[in-house]
Design a protein around this motif. Structure first.
Motif, PDB file in Angstrom:
ATOM      1  N   ALA A 162       0.815  -1.221   0.000  1.00 25.56           N
ATOM      2  CA  ALA A 162       0.000   0.000   0.000  1.00 25.56           C
ATOM      3  C   ALA A 162       0.847   1.268   0.000  1.00 25.56           C
ATOM      4  N   TYR A 163       2.143   1.146   0.190  1.00 22.74           N
ATOM      5  CA  TYR A 163       3.013   2.310   0.332  1.00 22.74           C
ATOM      6  C   TYR A 163       3.750   2.605  -0.968  1.00 22.74           C
ATOM      7  N   ARG A 164       3.808   3.901  -1.292  1.00 22.51           N
ATOM      8  CA  ARG A 164       4.516   4.295  -2.515  1.00 22.51           C
ATOM      9  C   ARG A 164       6.004   3.990  -2.417  1.00 22.51           C
ATOM     10  N   ARG A 165       6.554   4.181  -1.237  1.00 28.81           N
ATOM     11  CA  ARG A 165       7.964   3.843  -1.027  1.00 28.81           C
ATOM     12  C   ARG A 165       8.150   3.313   0.395  1.00 28.81           C
ATOM     13  N   LEU A 166       9.003   2.330   0.521  1.00 26.78           N
ATOM     14  CA  LEU A 166       9.424   1.819   1.813  1.00 26.78           C
ATOM     15  C   LEU A 166      10.874   2.245   1.998  1.00 26.78           C
ATOM     16  N   VAL A 167      11.116   3.082   3.015  1.00 28.62           N
ATOM     17  CA  VAL A 167      12.437   3.672   3.233  1.00 28.62           C
ATOM     18  C   VAL A 167      13.114   2.960   4.395  1.00 28.62           C
ATOM     19  N   CYS A 168      14.308   2.467   4.159  1.00 30.14           N
ATOM     20  CA  CYS A 168      15.087   1.796   5.208  1.00 30.14           C
ATOM     21  C   CYS A 168      16.124   2.776   5.746  1.00 30.14           C
ATOM     22  N   CYS A 169      16.312   2.771   7.062  1.00 32.62           N
ATOM     23  CA  CYS A 169      17.235   3.726   7.670  1.00 32.62           C
ATOM     24  C   CYS A 169      18.594   3.108   7.972  1.00 32.62           C
ATOM     25  N   SER A 170      18.816   1.874   7.544  1.00 30.62           N
ATOM     26  CA  SER A 170      20.124   1.243   7.722  1.00 30.62           C
ATOM     27  C   SER A 170      20.308   0.182   6.647  1.00 30.62           C
ATOM     28  N   ALA A 171      21.569  -0.176   6.428  1.00 30.13           N
ATOM     29  CA  ALA A 171      21.863  -1.217   5.441  1.00 30.13           C
ATOM     30  C   ALA A 171      21.260  -2.562   5.848  1.00 30.13           C
ATOM     31  N   SER A 172      21.236  -2.843   7.157  1.00 24.55           N
ATOM     32  CA  SER A 172      20.656  -4.108   7.610  1.00 24.55           C
ATOM     33  C   SER A 172      19.146  -4.126   7.365  1.00 24.55           C
ATOM     34  N   PHE A 318      26.031  -1.469  14.098  1.00 26.31           N
ATOM     35  CA  PHE A 318      27.296  -0.908  14.557  1.00 26.31           C
ATOM     36  C   PHE A 318      28.461  -1.385  13.691  1.00 26.31           C
ATOM     37  N   THR A 319      28.398  -2.613  13.203  1.00 28.32           N
ATOM     38  CA  THR A 319      29.454  -3.110  12.319  1.00 28.32           C
ATOM     39  C   THR A 319      29.473  -2.325  11.017  1.00 28.32           C
ATOM     40  N   THR A 320      28.292  -1.999  10.498  1.00 28.80           N
ATOM     41  CA  THR A 320      28.209  -1.188   9.281  1.00 28.80           C
ATOM     42  C   THR A 320      28.835   0.180   9.509  1.00 28.80           C
ATOM     43  N   LEU A 321      28.531   0.807  10.648  1.00 28.42           N
ATOM     44  CA  LEU A 321      29.120   2.111  10.958  1.00 28.42           C
ATOM     45  C   LEU A 321      30.634   2.015  11.091  1.00 28.42           C
ATOM     46  N   ALA A 322      31.110   0.973  11.755  1.00 26.41           N
ATOM     47  CA  ALA A 322      32.555   0.822  11.957  1.00 26.41           C
ATOM     48  C   ALA A 322      33.289   0.560  10.647  1.00 26.41           C
ATOM     49  N   ASP A 323      32.655  -0.167   9.733  1.00 26.65           N
ATOM     50  CA  ASP A 323      33.264  -0.387   8.418  1.00 26.65           C
ATOM     51  C   ASP A 323      33.446   0.936   7.683  1.00 26.65           C
ATOM     52  N   ARG A 324      32.517   1.841   7.899  1.00 27.81           N
ATOM     53  CA  ARG A 324      32.554   3.153   7.232  1.00 27.81           C
ATOM     54  C   ARG A 324      33.474   4.124   7.963  1.00 27.81           C
ATOM     55  N   HIS A 325      33.564   3.991   9.272  1.00 24.52           N
ATOM     56  CA  HIS A 325      34.345   4.927  10.094  1.00 24.52           C
ATOM     57  C   HIS A 325      35.277   4.126  11.010  1.00 24.52           C
ATOM     58  N   PRO A 326      36.497   3.864  10.562  1.00 23.22           N
ATOM     59  CA  PRO A 326      37.419   3.006  11.313  1.00 23.22           C
ATOM     60  C   PRO A 326      37.776   3.525  12.703  1.00 23.22           C
ATOM     61  N   VAL A 327      37.477   4.791  13.004  1.00 26.36           N
ATOM     62  CA  VAL A 327      37.771   5.320  14.334  1.00 26.36           C
ATOM     63  C   VAL A 327      36.939   4.610  15.401  1.00 26.36           C
ATOM     64  N   ILE A 328      35.794   4.042  15.007  1.00 27.03           N
ATOM     65  CA  ILE A 328      34.926   3.306  15.929  1.00 27.03           C
ATOM     66  C   ILE A 328      35.576   1.973  16.296  1.00 27.03           C
ATOM     67  N   ARG A 329      35.492   1.599  17.574  1.00 23.04           N
ATOM     68  CA  ARG A 329      36.023   0.317  18.029  1.00 23.04           C
ATOM     69  C   ARG A 329      34.862  -0.646  18.282  1.00 23.04           C
ATOM     70  N   LEU A 330      35.022  -1.886  17.818  1.00 21.26           N
ATOM     71  CA  LEU A 330      34.017  -2.923  18.034  1.00 21.26           C
ATOM     72  C   LEU A 330      34.505  -3.915  19.083  1.00 21.26           C
ATOM     73  N   ALA A 331      33.545  -4.446  19.856  1.00 18.99           N
ATOM     74  CA  ALA A 331      33.889  -5.424  20.888  1.00 18.99           C
ATOM     75  C   ALA A 331      32.770  -6.447  20.999  1.00 18.99           C
ATOM     76  N   ASP A 332      33.105  -7.594  21.548  1.00 19.62           N
ATOM     77  CA  ASP A 332      32.110  -8.616  21.855  1.00 19.62           C
ATOM     78  C   ASP A 332      31.762  -8.483  23.332  1.00 19.62           C
ATOM     79  N   PHE A 333      30.641  -7.821  23.624  1.00 13.82           N
ATOM     80  CA  PHE A 333      30.298  -7.555  25.014  1.00 13.82           C
ATOM     81  C   PHE A 333      29.722  -8.773  25.726  1.00 13.82           C
ATOM     82  N   THR A 334      29.538  -9.878  25.001  1.00 19.15           N
ATOM     83  CA  THR A 334      29.168 -11.105  25.714  1.00 19.15           C
ATOM     84  C   THR A 334      30.376 -11.707  26.427  1.00 19.15           C
TER      85      THR A 334
END
Length: 392
Positions: A162-172, A318-334
């Protein structure tokens, strides 16, 4: 009035002649959160461009359902209409939304919930062009995952037609929703980069800020576990938890802090205003989030605009953002030991080159200015109006 005529409207905008865009969203100001901030910022930018804007939302906050908010209010030139609702906060029922659409030139629905389905199935009642922004859909937790997938592939698929466009706000989101709407578009959320701009401490400190509603999916317990490890390695570490009650309340978070013997090392700030948040940020150097799911990662961008170095759980957004901006650090918080080590390394890197790191953070955040993102939405609004005029 046609939305494609907005350039002429901007020269001499009037309440009577300007096109009306109606945003429909389950929660809005005074509630604070990623969804609310996105709609508020987009609405403000659209008003500045000469449009009329109405936000139709629920008449109480999910955290205080018995406290009714004003039925009508003007916020920064935005007409806010609040309607009664019933049922669950996960899928609130609010059929009175149909009473506030008759004069709309365009309806912009936010999130995949009752409003998304009801306005789709009731399109013959309102007969207005619509678009929807996904905001992460409804996969914020793994709970009821099998049922959610069936719902998504059946009811959500049909409603999307029913929608003219479906807009996604992230790559995922784009990857997921393209399965049911192949012509989905990607317009990433903007960030309010002026709200906390350049306010973080200019001296590297072992002080961390996390910001976000107290929801189960934010996994505050994982961040607290990492904080417990950090405390054993250096007593100077401190964590500020900033947010509003949601799935978890103040008592829940306080119990989690006390249960890890972190009283005095962790400070809880419940629903502070922006001035209070700035004061917290001014004493900190790092931002951390152990969230297992994010629709986009808006809060991380706002942290970067403040000059806070983010250490983020490696979820899809967050992984998508970090791929784009290497200044971001990723961690496994589990893994609290591993997460603590990443946080320590982030601090050490910041302490060695504070000006270089800060400059990289601020430069990265500027690309998400709401002025830029709102322009993309305005272009989309115009294209939808052309489609409607041509009868396609």
């Amino acid at each position: 009035m046609a939305i494609v005529e907005a350039d002429r409207v901007r020269e001499k905008p009037t309440m009577e002649s300007a096109p009306l865009i109606v945003h429909v969203v389950r929660q809005f100001l005074p509630n604070r959160g990623g969804l609310e901030d996105v709609v508020a910022n987009l609405a403000r930018q659209t008003v500045r461009r000469g449009y009329r804007v109405r936000v139709v939302t629920l008449n109480s906050l999910f955290t205080a359902p018995e406290e009714k908010l004003p039925a009508r209010e003007d916020i920064d030139g935005i007409e806010v209409v609040r309607i009664p609702w019933s049922g669950s906060s996960r899928y609130p029922l609010a059929p009175k939304v149909f009473g506030h659409l008759a004069d709309a030139d365009l309806i912009h629905v936010h999130a995949i919930d009752f409003f998304f389905d009801a306005l789709a199935w009731g399109r013959l009642l309102h007969r207005k062009p619509m678009l929807v922004t996904t905001h992460g859909g409804f996969f914020h937790t793994r709970k009821y995952a099998a049922i959610k997938k069936i719902w998504f592939r059946t009811l959500t698929r049909v409603s999307a037609m029913a929608y003219r466009r479906l807009v996604c706000c992230s790559a995922s989101d784009l990857k997921q929703f393209s399965e049911i709407a192949p012509d989905s578009l990607l317009i990433e959320n903007g960030a309010d980069i002026g709200k906390f701009a350049d306010t973080a401490s200019r001296r590297a400190k072992r002080r961390i800020v996390t910001i976000g509603r107290f929801s189960v999916n934010k996994r505050l317990e994982h961040l607290l576990d990492a904080m417990a490890v950090l405390k054993t390695r250096d007593p100077d570490w401190h964590l500020d938890i900033v947010g509003a009650e949601s799935d978890l309340n103040r008592a829940d978070v306080e119990a989690a802090i006390e249960g890890r013997d972190l009283s005095g090392r962790v400070t809880l700030h419940v629903s502070p205003d922006n001035d209070a948040i700035r004061r917290v940020i001014a004493e900190a150097s790092l931002f951390a989030s152990a969230s297992e799911y994010e629709g986009f990662g808006l809060v991380a961008l706002e942290a970067m605009s403040a000059g806070l170095l983010p250490v983020l759980n490696a979820n899809d957004a967050f992984t998508t953002l970090a791929d784009r901006h290497p200044v971001i650090r990723l961690a496994d918080f589990t893994n609290p030991e591993a997460a603590a080590t990443v946080i320590e390394a982030a601090y050490e890197g910041l302490s060695r080159q504070p000006d270089v790191v800060r400059s990289g953070l601020l430069d990265a955040a500027r690309g998400y200015s709401w002025d830029i993102v709102a322009g993309r939405y305005i272009d989309l609004y115009r294209s939808l109006d052309v489609i409607a005029a041509e009868g396609t």
